[in-house]
Design a protein around this motif. Structure first.
Motif, PDB file in Angstrom:
ATOM      1  N   ARG A  67      43.206  24.346  31.448  1.00 42.97           N
ATOM      2  CA  ARG A  67      44.339  25.273  31.479  1.00 42.97           C
ATOM      3  C   ARG A  67      44.038  26.474  30.581  1.00 42.97           C
ATOM      4  O   ARG A  67      43.646  26.319  29.426  1.00 42.97           O
ATOM      5  N   VAL A  68      44.249  27.676  31.120  1.00 44.30           N
ATOM      6  CA  VAL A  68      44.063  28.914  30.364  1.00 44.30           C
ATOM      7  C   VAL A  68      45.374  29.687  30.389  1.00 44.30           C
ATOM      8  O   VAL A  68      45.886  30.033  31.463  1.00 44.30           O
ATOM      9  N   ARG A  69      45.916  29.949  29.200  1.00 46.39           N
ATOM     10  CA  ARG A  69      47.196  30.656  29.080  1.00 46.39           C
ATOM     11  C   ARG A  69      46.975  31.934  28.299  1.00 46.39           C
ATOM     12  O   ARG A  69      46.312  31.934  27.251  1.00 46.39           O
ATOM     13  N   ASP A  70      47.526  33.040  28.791  1.00 49.38           N
ATOM     14  CA  ASP A  70      47.370  34.328  28.104  1.00 49.38           C
ATOM     15  C   ASP A  70      48.708  35.051  28.062  1.00 49.38           C
ATOM     16  O   ASP A  70      49.666  34.677  28.742  1.00 49.38           O
ATOM     17  N   ASN A  71      48.761  36.107  27.248  1.00 47.27           N
ATOM     18  CA  ASN A  71      49.966  36.941  27.157  1.00 47.27           C
ATOM     19  C   ASN A  71      49.688  38.340  27.692  1.00 47.27           C
ATOM     20  O   ASN A  71      50.185  39.334  27.168  1.00 47.27           O
ATOM     21  N   GLY A  72      48.896  38.426  28.755  1.00 50.67           N
ATOM     22  CA  GLY A  72      48.526  39.711  29.343  1.00 50.67           C
ATOM     23  C   GLY A  72      49.626  40.303  30.214  1.00 50.67           C
ATOM     24  O   GLY A  72      50.800  39.930  30.102  1.00 50.67           O
ATOM     25  N   SER A  73      49.230  41.194  31.089  1.00 53.37           N
ATOM     26  CA  SER A  73      50.214  41.957  31.880  1.00 53.37           C
ATOM     27  C   SER A  73      50.900  41.127  32.943  1.00 53.37           C
ATOM     28  O   SER A  73      51.978  41.482  33.416  1.00 53.37           O
ATOM     29  N   GLY A  74      50.323  40.004  33.348  1.00 54.49           N
ATOM     30  CA  GLY A  74      50.949  39.132  34.328  1.00 54.49           C
ATOM     31  C   GLY A  74      50.758  39.604  35.766  1.00 54.49           C
ATOM     32  O   GLY A  74      50.192  40.670  36.031  1.00 54.49           O
ATOM     33  N   ILE A  75      51.276  38.779  36.711  1.00 51.53           N
ATOM     34  CA  ILE A  75      51.164  39.067  38.145  1.00 51.53           C
ATOM     35  C   ILE A  75      52.554  39.023  38.754  1.00 51.53           C
ATOM     36  O   ILE A  75      53.333  38.094  38.490  1.00 51.53           O
ATOM     37  N   GLU A  76      52.883  39.999  39.563  1.00 50.63           N
ATOM     38  CA  GLU A  76      54.193  40.034  40.199  1.00 50.63           C
ATOM     39  C   GLU A  76      54.322  38.940  41.260  1.00 50.63           C
ATOM     40  O   GLU A  76      53.325  38.466  41.815  1.00 50.63           O
ATOM     41  N   GLY A  81      59.846  28.800  34.677  1.00 49.84           N
ATOM     42  CA  GLY A  81      60.109  29.420  33.390  1.00 49.84           C
ATOM     43  C   GLY A  81      58.796  29.752  32.706  1.00 49.84           C
ATOM     44  O   GLY A  81      58.025  28.850  32.381  1.00 49.84           O
ATOM     45  N   HIS A  82      58.544  31.035  32.501  1.00 53.54           N
ATOM     46  CA  HIS A  82      57.251  31.448  31.932  1.00 53.54           C
ATOM     47  C   HIS A  82      57.415  32.785  31.227  1.00 53.54           C
ATOM     48  O   HIS A  82      58.034  33.713  31.770  1.00 53.54           O
ATOM     49  N   PRO A  83      56.913  32.909  30.002  1.00 59.01           N
ATOM     50  CA  PRO A  83      56.969  34.206  29.314  1.00 59.01           C
ATOM     51  C   PRO A  83      56.009  35.203  29.953  1.00 59.01           C
ATOM     52  O   PRO A  83      55.271  34.868  30.873  1.00 59.01           O
ATOM     53  N   ARG A  84      56.009  36.432  29.429  1.00 57.96           N
ATOM     54  CA  ARG A  84      55.087  37.446  29.930  1.00 57.96           C
ATOM     55  C   ARG A  84      53.649  36.953  29.792  1.00 57.96           C
ATOM     56  O   ARG A  84      53.237  36.464  28.751  1.00 57.96           O
ATOM     57  N   GLY A  85      52.888  37.094  30.868  1.00 52.51           N
ATOM     58  CA  GLY A  85      51.509  36.630  30.871  1.00 52.51           C
ATOM     59  C   GLY A  85      51.257  35.684  32.025  1.00 52.51           C
ATOM     60  O   GLY A  85      52.063  35.585  32.965  1.00 52.51           O
ATOM     61  N   THR A  86      50.148  34.955  31.955  1.00 57.17           N
ATOM     62  CA  THR A  86      49.717  34.101  33.065  1.00 57.17           C
ATOM     63  C   THR A  86      49.159  32.792  32.532  1.00 57.17           C
ATOM     64  O   THR A  86      48.493  32.772  31.497  1.00 57.17           O
ATOM     65  N   THR A  87      49.449  31.716  33.259  1.00 58.90           N
ATOM     66  CA  THR A  87      48.841  30.416  32.973  1.00 58.90           C
ATOM     67  C   THR A  87      48.199  29.889  34.257  1.00 58.90           C
ATOM     68  O   THR A  87      48.869  29.780  35.287  1.00 58.90           O
ATOM     69  N   VAL A  88      46.910  29.598  34.176  1.00 53.65           N
ATOM     70  CA  VAL A  88      46.194  29.010  35.313  1.00 53.65           C
ATOM     71  C   VAL A  88      45.836  27.577  34.933  1.00 53.65           C
ATOM     72  O   VAL A  88      45.182  27.347  33.908  1.00 53.65           O
ATOM     73  N   THR A  89      46.260  26.628  35.770  1.00 50.16           N
ATOM     74  CA  THR A  89      45.994  25.217  35.509  1.00 50.16           C
ATOM     75  C   THR A  89      45.168  24.638  36.650  1.00 50.16           C
ATOM     76  O   THR A  89      45.597  24.663  37.812  1.00 50.16           O
TER      77      THR A  89
END
Length: 622
Positions: free
Chosen positions: A56-65, A139-147
């Motif tokens: 799992r990689v979680r970041d606080n980047g710009s995210g995906i719409e 429910g997810h803050p700004r950014g992306t999580t790939v699992t």
């Protein structure tokens, strides 16, 4: 043969996965690069069972719409390039848009994301055989999580090629290390089976950056590394290069980045190897963490499926810049210069060094000429203060050798002034201190402000002679010295023919060699710097090297090796007794000579033991 037909999307993605996804480490590389491209300031990686069960990689980047989430899992879908012009000047780590599609075809993948200003996030899920993505709120803050779960669960043949959990995690951790070294402004965290392995804060200043390098590459590396920062002609090279004495038995600590992308390139490898060419022991490898920044249009990163290789549009310019920059840095490392940004442990030799080549020079501060604030504590070439006594107790009988001329000429000037330690604490002690004694005719023992210095006198003299020969050659001033008694050599007819046919080659090296018979040569003059050397052995070795190279062009390419051979024969030999003045002259020349920390063969020329080292050795204060 069956008819030609289009492959279905699942099969096409699994074929593509063969190039992109080799093991969990390959997946991590792609996901981390995507996270950095999204402008993340913090990235967290969670791994179970070496990454096979869970990654799992979680970041606080710009995210995906939301609308783009299913498209993100499609093959060749990307937000990073739009046309051919973008492809010719790529400024991102990823650009092909095939990684997520390939990963999702051989695993159970979920991607959750949210963008700035949206009240909730969304998640898209895909499982290998069923390529239809399903989107749902999350429910997810700004950014992306790939699992990613259960890698290769639907391709058992490929799963059998995976190694043990420990091996797979070692590969994965190496990828994490490479990426974490590439972007100091981003915080990184890595856990394996719920255990924190690395917790790296953002490196917003030089101290934190050096601390990250020490954490990922070992404290020994950063203690034995020289900071590099050179900019010229639109190219900038910065980072850390290990001292030649911190060489490795394998090329396992070499990280080179081009515009933030870790790469392996023949041009780069050759330039680095050349820069270290005459300061590394045979079979050893340098250690470095270096970053090259240049216009993206000057480098093509789209030449290999894994993006590990690049092609420079101006290869010769890049090679010349790298070689000259690193060569100057190595040349400027001398005793007594300050190591900018060092986190050295003053308590003793660097920990974690490759034990085979780890002299305790860690306590001596060193730096490159490109660094700031580093200078000799006393100008090279000038005499240090002399006194009539001092803590060493030599008395006034010691005589100063004329630089290195005395050792080469084989005598000491009768009226030379004494070289003594400072009379009071306000006077400067040179970096290598003052000679105390000679040990077994091989080593010089000296005392400096840090403690005790031990010098291999032959190795040190060899480097000094070699550097002077190179300088004389470059200035076309290799002066010859006539021999009082010419030396006659018995050689083969082939060797005699060569010497007769190419006298200018010998002349350029400072020799005058004449043919005196079918199988006889007479040496009438030798380089002045090497007058006291073994003339016969010197000429035989040079002649052998010249014959092996065959042409003057090849000879020019192998010139450093020839000069190194000459310097070895012309250096002060073991078991020769030196006066205190001669020993001090050697120490002063070492402080003023480029690359004086290693002989021509890469062996260290000196080592330092601090007072703390000596206290520990004898258990003082314990």
């Amino acid at each position: 043969m069956s008819k030609i037909q289009l492959l279905d999307s699942r099969l096409a993605n699994q074929i593509a996965a063969g190039e992109v996804v080799e093991r969990p480490a390959s997946v991590l590389k792609e996901l981390l690069e995507n996270a950095l491209d999204a402008g993340s300031e913090s990235i967290s990686v969670d791994v179970e069972q070496g990454g096979v069960k869970l990654l799992r990689v979680r970041d606080n980047g710009s995210g995906i719409e939301r609308d783009d989430l299913p498209l993100a899992l499609s093959r060749h879908a990307t937000s990073k390039i739009r046309g051919l012009d973008d492809l010719e000047a790529i400024g991102t780590l990823g650009f092909r848009g095939e990684a997520l599609a390939a990963i999702s075809s051989v695993s159970r993948l979920s991607l959750a994301s949210n963008v700035e200003g949206e009240p909730e996030g969304w998640q898209v899920t895909v499982e290998g055989r069923d390529m239809a993505p399903s989107v749902s709120p999350a429910g997810h803050p700004r950014g992306t999580t790939v699992t990613m779960r259960d890698l290769f669960f639907n391709t058992p043949a490929r799963r059998r090629f995976l190694r043990t959990e420990k091996t797979e995690f070692n590969h994965l951790e190496e990828v994490f290390r490479r990426i974490a070294l590439s972007e100091f402004n981003t915080a990184f965290r890595l856990t394996h089976n719920q255990k924190v392995i690395h917790q790296l804060p953002a490196g917003l200043d030089d101290t934190l950056r050096a601390a990250r390098v020490a954490k990922l590459c070992g404290k020994g590396f950063i203690e034995q590394a020289v900071p590099v920062d050179v900019e010229r002609d639109g190219l900038r090279l910065h980072g850390w290069m290990g001292l030649p004495t911190f060489s490795r038995s394998q090329a396992d600590l070499q990280y080179f980045y081009v515009n933030g992308r870790v790469i392996r390139d023949k041009v780069v490898s050759h330039a680095v190897r050349q820069a270290y060419s005459d300061v590394l022991y045979h079979g050893r490898h340098p250690a470095y963490v270096l970053f090259l920044e240049l216009d993206p249009a000057m480098v093509d990163v789209n030449v290999h499926p894994t993006k590990h290789e690049v092609r420079f549009r101006e290869q010769r310019m890049v090679h010349g810049f790298l070689y000259s920059s690193l060569h100057r840095v190595i040349a400027g490392v001398r005793p007594g210069q300050e190591l900018a940004g060092s986190v050295a442990d003053e308590g003793g030799p660097a920990a974690g060094m490759d034990a085979a080549m780890a002299p305790s020079q860690g306590n001596m501060s060193l730096t490159s000429p490109t660094g700031s604030g580093g200078s000799l504590s006393h100008p090279p070439g000038q005499a240090y203060p002399s006194t009539g006594g001092g803590v060493f107790g030599y008395g006034q009988g010691a005589r100063q050798a004329d630089a290195y001329g005395a050792l080469v000429r084989g005598h000491v000037g009768e009226s030379a002034p004494a070289v003594m330690p400072p009379a009071n604490e306000n006077e400067t002690v040179p970096p290598l201190g003052y000679a105390v004694a000679q040990l077994h005719g091989i080593f010089i023992l000296a005392e400096n402000e840090q403690g005790m210095v031990v010098v291999d006198m032959h190795a040190a003299h060899e480097r000094i002679t070699y550097e002077r020969l190179k300088q004389s050659w470059a200035e076309d001033k290799v002066r010859s010295q006539p021999l009082l008694v010419p030396v006659s050599l018995a050689v083969s007819s082939r060797e005699a023919d060569f010497a007769e046919q190419q006298p200018e080659v010998f002349s350029r090296l400072g020799f005058v060699v004449q043919r005196a018979g079918p199988e006889t040569l007479v040496v009438r003059e030798v380089p002045a710097l090497l007058r006291n050397g073994d003339s016969e052995s010197m000429v035989r070795d040079v002649l052998s090297d010249l014959l092996a190279e065959g042409s003057s062009e090849r000879i020019a390419q192998k010139l450093d090796e020839l000069l190194s051979t000459m310097a070895c024969h012309g250096s002060v030999r073991a078991n020769r007794r030196l006066t205190i003045a001669e020993m001090n002259a050697l120490l002063r020349d070492m402080e003023a000579t480029e690359r004086s920390g290693q002989c021509n063969h890469g062996r260290p020329t000196w080592t330092q033991m601090s007072i703390k080292d000596l206290d520990r050795l004898f258990m003082r204060g314990q």
